[in-house]
Design an enzyme around this catalytic site. Sequence first.
Site, PDB file in Angstrom:
ATOM      1  CB  CYS A 235      -0.913  -0.004   1.224  1.00  0.00           C
ATOM      2  SG  CYS A 235       0.011   0.107   2.786  1.00  0.00           S
TER       3      CYS A 235
ATOM      4  CG  HIS B 118       3.328  -0.733  12.579  1.00  0.00           C
ATOM      5  ND1 HIS B 118       4.606  -1.239  12.449  1.00  0.00           N
ATOM      6  CD2 HIS B 118       2.540  -1.475  11.771  1.00  0.00           C
ATOM      7  CE1 HIS B 118       4.580  -2.253  11.600  1.00  0.00           C
ATOM      8  NE2 HIS B 118       3.352  -2.415  11.173  1.00  0.00           N
TER       9      HIS B 118
ATOM     10  CB  CYS C 139       0.893   4.697   7.634  1.00  0.00           C
ATOM     11  SG  CYS C 139      -0.447   4.862   6.433  1.00  0.00           S
TER      12      CYS C 139
ATOM     13  CG  HIS D 165      -0.942  -4.129  16.000  1.00  0.00           C
ATOM     14  ND1 HIS D 165      -0.618  -2.919  15.434  1.00  0.00           N
ATOM     15  CD2 HIS D 165      -0.821  -5.056  15.013  1.00  0.00           C
ATOM     16  CE1 HIS D 165      -0.331  -3.111  14.149  1.00  0.00           C
ATOM     17  NE2 HIS D 165      -0.442  -4.391  13.873  1.00  0.00           N
TER      18      HIS D 165
ATOM     19  CD  GLU E 295      -2.818   1.252  13.266  1.00  0.00           C
ATOM     20  OE1 GLU E 295      -3.889   1.884  13.217  1.00  0.00           O
ATOM     21  OE2 GLU E 295      -2.506   0.365  12.461  1.00  0.00           O
TER      22      GLU E 295
ATOM     23  CB  THR F  43      -5.265   1.731   9.942  1.00  0.00           C
ATOM     24  OG1 THR F  43      -3.969   1.117  10.041  1.00  0.00           O
ATOM     25  CG2 THR F  43      -5.234   3.103  10.587  1.00  0.00           C
TER      26      THR F  43
ATOM     27  CB  CYS G  27      -5.831   2.149   5.822  1.00  0.00           C
ATOM     28  SG  CYS G  27      -5.152   0.692   5.037  1.00  0.00           S
TER      29      CYS G  27
END
Length: 316
Positions: A17, A79, A101, A129, A131, A170, A200
């Site tokens: 991505c 992340h 991101c 995680h 993120e 996301t 996302c």
Amino acid sequence: MSDEGKNILLASPRGYCAGVDRAVETVEKALEKYGDPVYVRKEIVHNKYVVKTLEERGAVFVEETDEVPEGAHVVFSAHGVSPEVRESALQRNLLAIDASCPLVTKVHNEAKRFARDGYQILLVGHEGHEEVEGTAGEAPEVTHLVDGIEGVEALPDFPEDQPLVWLSQTTLSVDETLEIVEKLKARFPHLEDPPSDDICYATQNRQAAVKNIAPRCELVIVVGSQNSSNSKRLVEVALEAGAKASYLVDYAHQIDDAWLEGVTTVGLTSGASVPEILVQEVVSHLGERGFTNAEEVTTTVETITFALPRDLRVRS
């Protein structure tokens, strides 16, 4: 598609991505500009091959900033990181390059704004995680993690006049997230939605592409690493959409020939942190086993790109 041989349906879009592409290129450009070593906090993206390739070029991956020599360059992964991590880097005089991101950064900014405006934040995501840790770190005193359906009941009771909003990691399953939000709203009818979708575009597009091919496949192979949330979700989506079996592999050689017994059509996709070379290796591997008819099945065309961090942009 020919009747001779067996079939591969290649889901499109798949693989890199815009956020991953930006993050990997950030490390590459930093190595070119500053020389090695360039330190990277955590895996730049969750893919073994990408990490190994960058290590061979001189990137050094560490768990925390205190492992980075004072004054060295450090890249923050795609992340995102919490303010605490940024402060730690500052205290060590590290030259930080932010490869977060932009879509993750958007969620961070939402968390800061809602916290400032007096909201309690219900953050839908997976405990541990990176993120989620980064987003929660923006407003830890008002953020409550909702990890799966069972996480809804674990939340405390909030007064009806307490402003509530939900945000999300996301890279989650779109369908599962909607189910969790439905449960949240049943318990907290005054819960507000984020101003825009947090999951996302790439995660949604890859899931939609898999849903499109899965009913036509006995088997769906997802190329991606076990610590990649969006890759693992693709396996789940494939099974829910009608595939009889689905497996996650990093490399072609991990495919078990037993999986292919009785199979005439294999679906193939890859997570958002996976380079296309790994997918093509799977295509070749399957071709050697009689799957010679490959068809690209496109559900949407992605055109989004993100600019590199300012210090790494080429100046004209």
